[in-house]
Design an enzyme around this catalytic site. Sequence first.
Site, short mmCIF file in Angstrom:
data_model
loop_
_atom_site.label_atom_id
_atom_site.label_comp_id
_atom_site.label_asym_id
_atom_site.label_seq_id
_atom_site.Cartn_x
_atom_site.Cartn_y
_atom_site.Cartn_z
N GLY A 1 0.95 -1.15 0.16
CA GLY A 1 -0.05 0.01 0.18
C GLY A 1 0.88 1.27 -0.05
O GLY A 1 0.34 2.33 -0.33
N THR A 2 2.03 1.24 0.16
CA THR A 2 2.79 2.37 0.34
C THR A 2 3.38 2.44 -1.05
O THR A 2 4.33 3.46 -1.31
CB THR A 2 4.04 2.52 1.31
OG1 THR A 2 4.88 1.28 1.16
CG2 THR A 2 3.23 2.44 2.75
N GLY A 3 3.21 1.84 -2.01
CA GLY A 3 4.13 1.75 -3.18
C GLY A 3 3.39 2.80 -4.26
O GLY A 3 2.21 3.34 -3.74
N LYS B 1 7.53 5.86 4.45
CA LYS B 1 6.54 4.63 4.49
C LYS B 1 5.66 4.57 5.72
O LYS B 1 4.42 4.61 5.64
CB LYS B 1 7.01 3.39 4.00
CG LYS B 1 7.55 3.14 2.76
CD LYS B 1 8.13 1.99 2.57
CE LYS B 1 8.59 1.68 1.16
NZ LYS B 1 9.14 0.17 0.73
N LYS C 1 4.63 -13.53 -13.60
CA LYS C 1 3.23 -13.17 -13.29
C LYS C 1 2.50 -14.60 -13.59
O LYS C 1 1.50 -14.89 -13.09
CB LYS C 1 2.73 -12.06 -13.97
CG LYS C 1 3.24 -10.68 -13.45
CD LYS C 1 2.76 -9.71 -14.33
CE LYS C 1 3.20 -8.25 -13.49
NZ LYS C 1 3.07 -6.99 -14.57
N ARG D 1 -0.02 -16.65 -11.43
CA ARG D 1 -1.55 -17.18 -11.97
C ARG D 1 -1.78 -18.54 -11.79
O ARG D 1 -2.97 -19.29 -11.38
CB ARG D 1 -1.71 -16.61 -13.53
CG ARG D 1 -2.02 -15.20 -13.38
CD ARG D 1 -2.38 -14.90 -15.03
NE ARG D 1 -2.58 -13.62 -15.44
CZ ARG D 1 -3.14 -13.28 -16.44
NH1 ARG D 1 -3.41 -13.84 -17.38
NH2 ARG D 1 -3.25 -11.76 -16.72
#
Length: 312
Positions: free
Chosen positions: A11-13, A44, A138, A142
């Site tokens: 969430g801080t990115g 952060k 990725k 998946r």
Amino acid sequence: MEKSKVLVVGGTGYIGRRMVEASLAQGHPTFVLQRPEIGLDIEKLQMLLSFKAKGATLVEGSFADHKSLVEAVKKVDVVICTMSGVHFRSHNILLQLKLVEAIKEAGNIKRFLPSEFGMDPARMGDALEPGRVTFDEKMIVRKAIEEANIPHTYVSANCFAGYFVPNLCQMTVLTPPKEKVCLYGDGNVKAVFVDEYDIATYTIKTIDDPRTLNKTVYIRPPENILSQRQIVETWEKLTGKKLDKFSISKEDFLASMEGKDFAFQVGVGHFYHIYYEGCLTSFEIGEEGEEAATLYPEVNYKRMDEYLKLYV
């Protein structure tokens, strides 16, 4: 309908902070993973505290502590991971496998959105080395999600505007060139550019939408499907100044990788697929996907001429 509770991991990115804000703005009970690894990174920490002040709940958890991840996941309905997958920042895609294991054990998650948000990796099977590592990793994530039967949505957001538009699609810089601009081939291949706040807005809209369950959502705002040349011309119109244009062939562009560091080589490969092959616009969305601007026409997405005005 009651809004799903959302946990944002990362969430801080760059995109994560926007995801937290969009989740709060759309009325979701929003939780943000606070990892002890931030150490003395006071920026952060202060960002996390600013989320708390806006109504988010901070949840401690670490990728080094499986139990803490499981406990964090159990508090919510939806998990959104926004960990970085670009090599010039940090590259943590496979770390998500630990999150998949936690979600699998918790058994309560209604939707998982892994860290994607770029090109659709399922369409990049023929990508060049070494840049293909992003797509391969990725796809590993998946595969783990699908084998665990975790309900999911994959978001393909194409080009983050901040990295591709103000610089007129030039590599290694973020601000507009002042005198001359390099065009990839003839500069007429279409790509898709999306404001980062719009990416977050569309993403949060998908999480309680049954139409997007177990599908890929492509964010393709119709007025933001543009060629590099159109981006350049928009800039010239805004500034009233013509730039000197020169073209680089695909052969010379690929040759520019030689002797460069790994991150640069990855970037060249990705730019090649976008600006020479047209990988973002060369296909029709089939039954496996949905298009965000069509699903959510109420979103007044930012057009790229408006985005560029800030840089004049």
